[in-house]
Design a protein around this motif. Sequence first.
Motif, PDB file in Angstrom:
ATOM      1  N   PRO A  32      43.448  15.827 -33.286  1.00 37.89           N
ATOM      2  CA  PRO A  32      44.234  16.784 -34.086  1.00 37.89           C
ATOM      3  C   PRO A  32      45.445  17.338 -33.339  1.00 37.89           C
ATOM      4  O   PRO A  32      46.515  17.495 -33.924  1.00 37.89           O
ATOM      5  CB  PRO A  32      43.217  17.899 -34.379  1.00 37.89           C
ATOM      6  N   GLU A  33      45.270  17.628 -32.018  1.00 44.16           N
ATOM      7  CA  GLU A  33      46.399  18.230 -31.296  1.00 44.16           C
ATOM      8  C   GLU A  33      47.549  17.238 -31.128  1.00 44.16           C
ATOM      9  O   GLU A  33      48.713  17.625 -31.107  1.00 44.16           O
ATOM     10  CB  GLU A  33      45.960  18.786 -29.935  1.00 44.16           C
ATOM     11  N   ALA A  82      49.511  17.157 -34.307  1.00 41.48           N
ATOM     12  CA  ALA A  82      50.391  18.327 -34.385  1.00 41.48           C
ATOM     13  C   ALA A  82      51.618  18.122 -33.495  1.00 41.48           C
ATOM     14  O   ALA A  82      52.736  18.430 -33.891  1.00 41.48           O
ATOM     15  CB  ALA A  82      49.635  19.584 -33.957  1.00 41.48           C
ATOM     16  N   ARG A  83      51.387  17.591 -32.283  1.00 36.40           N
ATOM     17  CA  ARG A  83      52.519  17.401 -31.363  1.00 36.40           C
ATOM     18  C   ARG A  83      53.473  16.326 -31.881  1.00 36.40           C
ATOM     19  O   ARG A  83      54.674  16.384 -31.655  1.00 36.40           O
ATOM     20  CB  ARG A  83      52.005  17.003 -29.977  1.00 36.40           C
ATOM     21  N   PHE A 104      49.191  32.979 -28.535  1.00 39.01           N
ATOM     22  CA  PHE A 104      48.839  31.727 -29.215  1.00 39.01           C
ATOM     23  C   PHE A 104      50.087  30.934 -29.608  1.00 39.01           C
ATOM     24  O   PHE A 104      50.193  29.735 -29.330  1.00 39.01           O
ATOM     25  CB  PHE A 104      47.977  32.066 -30.442  1.00 39.01           C
ATOM     26  N   SER A 129      51.208  27.278 -28.317  1.00 40.24           N
ATOM     27  CA  SER A 129      51.374  26.211 -29.290  1.00 40.24           C
ATOM     28  C   SER A 129      52.772  25.580 -29.184  1.00 40.24           C
ATOM     29  O   SER A 129      52.925  24.364 -29.066  1.00 40.24           O
ATOM     30  CB  SER A 129      51.142  26.790 -30.687  1.00 40.24           C
ATOM     31  N   ALA A 170      53.170  23.577 -26.048  1.00 40.75           N
ATOM     32  CA  ALA A 170      52.441  22.300 -26.085  1.00 40.75           C
ATOM     33  C   ALA A 170      53.256  21.262 -26.844  1.00 40.75           C
ATOM     34  O   ALA A 170      53.391  20.112 -26.422  1.00 40.75           O
ATOM     35  CB  ALA A 170      51.071  22.490 -26.738  1.00 40.75           C
ATOM     36  N   VAL A 171      53.836  21.710 -27.967  1.00 41.81           N
ATOM     37  CA  VAL A 171      54.625  20.787 -28.781  1.00 41.81           C
ATOM     38  C   VAL A 171      55.930  20.421 -28.064  1.00 41.81           C
ATOM     39  O   VAL A 171      56.330  19.254 -28.023  1.00 41.81           O
ATOM     40  CB  VAL A 171      54.909  21.407 -30.172  1.00 41.81           C
ATOM     41  N   LEU A 184      57.522  25.643 -34.961  1.00 42.76           N
ATOM     42  CA  LEU A 184      57.198  24.306 -34.458  1.00 42.76           C
ATOM     43  C   LEU A 184      58.130  23.224 -35.015  1.00 42.76           C
ATOM     44  O   LEU A 184      58.199  22.131 -34.474  1.00 42.76           O
ATOM     45  CB  LEU A 184      55.741  23.951 -34.773  1.00 42.76           C
ATOM     46  N   PHE A 222      39.577  24.138 -33.929  1.00 41.14           N
ATOM     47  CA  PHE A 222      40.387  23.236 -34.760  1.00 41.14           C
ATOM     48  C   PHE A 222      41.728  23.876 -35.135  1.00 41.14           C
ATOM     49  O   PHE A 222      42.763  23.215 -35.152  1.00 41.14           O
ATOM     50  CB  PHE A 222      39.611  22.830 -36.021  1.00 41.14           C
ATOM     51  N   TYR A 223      41.670  25.172 -35.408  1.00 43.13           N
ATOM     52  CA  TYR A 223      42.915  25.862 -35.770  1.00 43.13           C
ATOM     53  C   TYR A 223      43.944  25.750 -34.636  1.00 43.13           C
ATOM     54  O   TYR A 223      45.112  25.428 -34.862  1.00 43.13           O
ATOM     55  CB  TYR A 223      42.614  27.336 -36.080  1.00 43.13           C
ATOM     56  N   LEU A 224      43.490  25.981 -33.402  1.00 42.56           N
ATOM     57  CA  LEU A 224      44.414  25.882 -32.268  1.00 42.56           C
ATOM     58  C   LEU A 224      44.847  24.430 -32.047  1.00 42.56           C
ATOM     59  O   LEU A 224      46.010  24.163 -31.749  1.00 42.56           O
ATOM     60  CB  LEU A 224      43.771  26.430 -30.994  1.00 42.56           C
ATOM     61  N   GLN A 225      43.886  23.484 -32.203  1.00 44.16           N
ATOM     62  CA  GLN A 225      44.249  22.070 -32.051  1.00 44.16           C
ATOM     63  C   GLN A 225      45.316  21.664 -33.055  1.00 44.16           C
ATOM     64  O   GLN A 225      46.241  20.933 -32.731  1.00 44.16           O
ATOM     65  CB  GLN A 225      43.017  21.186 -32.270  1.00 44.16           C
ATOM     66  N   SER A 226      45.157  22.180 -34.274  1.00 47.10           N
ATOM     67  CA  SER A 226      46.090  21.782 -35.326  1.00 47.10           C
ATOM     68  C   SER A 226      47.487  22.337 -35.065  1.00 47.10           C
ATOM     69  O   SER A 226      48.429  22.016 -35.771  1.00 47.10           O
ATOM     70  CB  SER A 226      45.589  22.262 -36.689  1.00 47.10           C
ATOM     71  N   ARG A 227      47.593  23.196 -34.046  1.00 51.11           N
ATOM     72  CA  ARG A 227      48.909  23.702 -33.647  1.00 51.11           C
ATOM     73  C   ARG A 227      49.358  23.104 -32.319  1.00 51.11           C
ATOM     74  O   ARG A 227      50.188  23.661 -31.607  1.00 51.11           O
ATOM     75  CB  ARG A 227      48.881  25.233 -33.554  1.00 51.11           C
ATOM     76  N   GLY A 228      48.702  21.998 -31.942  1.00 52.61           N
ATOM     77  CA  GLY A 228      49.172  21.255 -30.777  1.00 52.61           C
ATOM     78  C   GLY A 228      48.489  21.591 -29.466  1.00 52.61           C
ATOM     79  O   GLY A 228      48.807  21.027 -28.426  1.00 52.61           O
ATOM     80  N   ILE A 229      47.553  22.544 -29.515  1.00 52.07           N
ATOM     81  CA  ILE A 229      46.892  22.963 -28.273  1.00 52.07           C
ATOM     82  C   ILE A 229      45.673  22.059 -28.034  1.00 52.07           C
ATOM     83  O   ILE A 229      44.849  21.879 -28.931  1.00 52.07           O
ATOM     84  CB  ILE A 229      46.480  24.447 -28.375  1.00 52.07           C
ATOM     85  N   GLY A 230      45.578  21.480 -26.859  1.00 51.06           N
ATOM     86  CA  GLY A 230      44.494  20.549 -26.541  1.00 51.06           C
ATOM     87  C   GLY A 230      43.129  21.216 -26.647  1.00 51.06           C
ATOM     88  O   GLY A 230      43.012  22.431 -26.489  1.00 51.06           O
ATOM     89  N   ARG A 231      42.111  20.417 -26.899  1.00 55.10           N
ATOM     90  CA  ARG A 231      40.774  20.962 -27.161  1.00 55.10           C
ATOM     91  C   ARG A 231      40.255  21.831 -26.001  1.00 55.10           C
ATOM     92  O   ARG A 231      39.767  22.933 -26.216  1.00 55.10           O
ATOM     93  CB  ARG A 231      39.800  19.817 -27.443  1.00 55.10           C
ATOM     94  N   HIS A 269      41.994  23.297 -23.603  1.00 52.35           N
ATOM     95  CA  HIS A 269      42.844  24.490 -23.495  1.00 52.35           C
ATOM     96  C   HIS A 269      42.464  25.495 -24.584  1.00 52.35           C
ATOM     97  O   HIS A 269      42.379  26.702 -24.342  1.00 52.35           O
ATOM     98  CB  HIS A 269      44.310  24.079 -23.580  1.00 52.35           C
TER      99      HIS A 269
END
Lengths: 248, 453
Positions: A72-73, A76-77, A98, A102, A105-106, A162, B398-407, B409
């Motif tokens: 998933p990450e 997003a990236r 947060f 985020s 990371a992107v 983003l 999942f919410y943080l992952q869906s914003r690009g943050i690795g699991r 992290h």
Amino acid sequence: MLEIKNLFAQVDDKEILSGIDLNIGAGEVHAIMGPNGSGKSTLSNVLAGRAGYEVTGGSVTFEGKNLLDMDPEIRAREGIFLAFQYPAEIPGVSNDYFLKASLNAVRSHRGESELDAMDFLEISREKMKQVEMPDDLMSRAINEGFSGGEKKRNEVLQMLLLEPKMCVLDETDSGLDIDALRVVAEGVNALRNESRSMLVITHYQRLLEYIVPDKVHVLSGGRIVRTGGSELALELEEKGYGWIEAST
Amino acid sequence: MKTAHRTPVADLTKGWVSEFQDFLETRPTHDPSKELRSLALSHFQEQGMPHRKMEAWRNTPLTLLEEVGLFSTTSASKRPKSEISEWVEALEKPEGDWQRLVFIDGQIDPGLSTLSDAESEMEWMAFDAALAEGSQYAPIQERLGQLADLKTDALAALNTAYMQGGVYLRIPASCQNERPLHLLFVSTGSGSLRCPRNLVVAESGSQSSVLVEHTVMDEAHDLTNCVTELFLAENAQLQWTVLEHASESAIRFSDVHAYQARDSRLSLQLLTLGGRLVRNNVHVALADTGAEVDLNGLFLASTGQLVDHHTEINHAMPQGRSQQLHKSVLTGNARGVFRGMINVSPHAQKTNSSLSNPNLLLSDQARIETQPQLEIYADDVKCSHGSTVGQIDEEAIFYLQSRGIGRNHAKQILTRGFINEICDRIPNKNVQKLAYGLTSETLESFVNKEETI
């Protein structure tokens, strides 16, 4: 940009998506409408990569890459953004911390430099104004105690920060009053350009008065049963989903 | 820890009893506390060390002590003084203007302590000095041991027999929290038993803030058995924050007793960030109308550690308020115990009391025993209690992952967030900042050690 081919997916061994085909080109805005239980949310969750949504057939390609292989990450990236219908509330983690994590990371995935606190503050202030979000929501815990409207604004704020290539809006209009809906829609419209694509998932036609789509698809029983222009949304509003279901 | 030889707990008890005469001889001839010490020792001897057949020690086996062996009550530090001084100097301190008392293995170190002179409104004496001067003993004697019961609490009895180091602190009404006090206790690893004792009298209307920090040099094997008695007079306000960041081999027992008079307010935080075996007891008596306590606790533990927090709040009179939030984060095969008892007596109408105990387990092998308890004998009260045990919320990850943050992290951010709620409640901002830093370091060590987050 996004190419979905004959996509099958199941949740808890129950088939929800039964062969979806959908092509969204760069800069296009597509809407997916459909009754409850037609598979709208499942589609958005499959695109974002949520655990528990098992793809049993077909493919999803994003800019030529196999989206379904990515965590998933990484999605997003790479530029996929799902605006959640029910964003998670996360106590103890401040919204600004947060959002900075985020964005960085992107950015670092794109090969851009990470932002320091000052740069981030400047950028986030500007975007917050765009969604008419009060300053204190930045220092509060993520979505905790936010009203329905504030949560959705927060989703759009993240989208503005983003700058994804592909925005998926999952029932973003649910639970919004007319003023919040206007603000959210304006935020989304500000992101529309010739390269950014959008998939707007909604039960009601109301949101599509603000975010006018290029194409409207009707989802029923896990398949797209009809596709048309923005006028299809109006027709659905008038005749109800029964009209489509009866005719297929 | 591997040692071929094991010393049974009963032998430890015998050792501490037999060393007592030698210890007494090291005390000043006119130490007026000798009689009390002897009495305490006899109570300790009668009771012996706590054991698992006692309800309050059911989940906390002291057999762990056996692996470490005898802790001498008199051994001196083997480290050169300069090494200790350098270590203490390098230790991160809270920012801002502080009065600081540094105790090295129970002895005050005037060189490392920083005390303001005329402006200081708190009246303090190192506990030993106060005991040694006969003239100072009267006000101490009046309070000492009023809250810590020698007859029923073996560890309090052991502490009283061997008490050394710590502070007698009198906070007069004129003290309005001008400058906070930092009590820094350092164990240097002499394999010894240390029994610091604090006695605090916050007089009517006073306001003050104290940070109590217990730390251990490197992998020191020390046993600390600390007793603190806090007296809050009418309308007094006291902030008392305890930060323990012991090494993974240190053993620590602590009793904090508070007695609160009418309309007094106590804010007490207890953060345990290390230790092989740690037991903390907090007893608060809301003894008169309108007394309030905020009690927050946190412990972080990983493989090989056992941390146990017990709290007890007695609402004796009407209009009292107690608020408690205790959290733990456990990883590896860590063991945690939390027991929180709230007692509301028949007179304590209009009591408002809450106790919440969320626990986060980062591994499959970590265990927590939690037992929040309420005993209510009044009919017009508002009380709640509850505890939860869980993993990091997958929805949030999942919410943080869906914003690009690795699991991984994302898990770290969420664990950090879980802890923040406790740090945020530390009233002194500089202590809060220190606590953020120390808890972050501990979490990082978890990541390196366990690879579970």
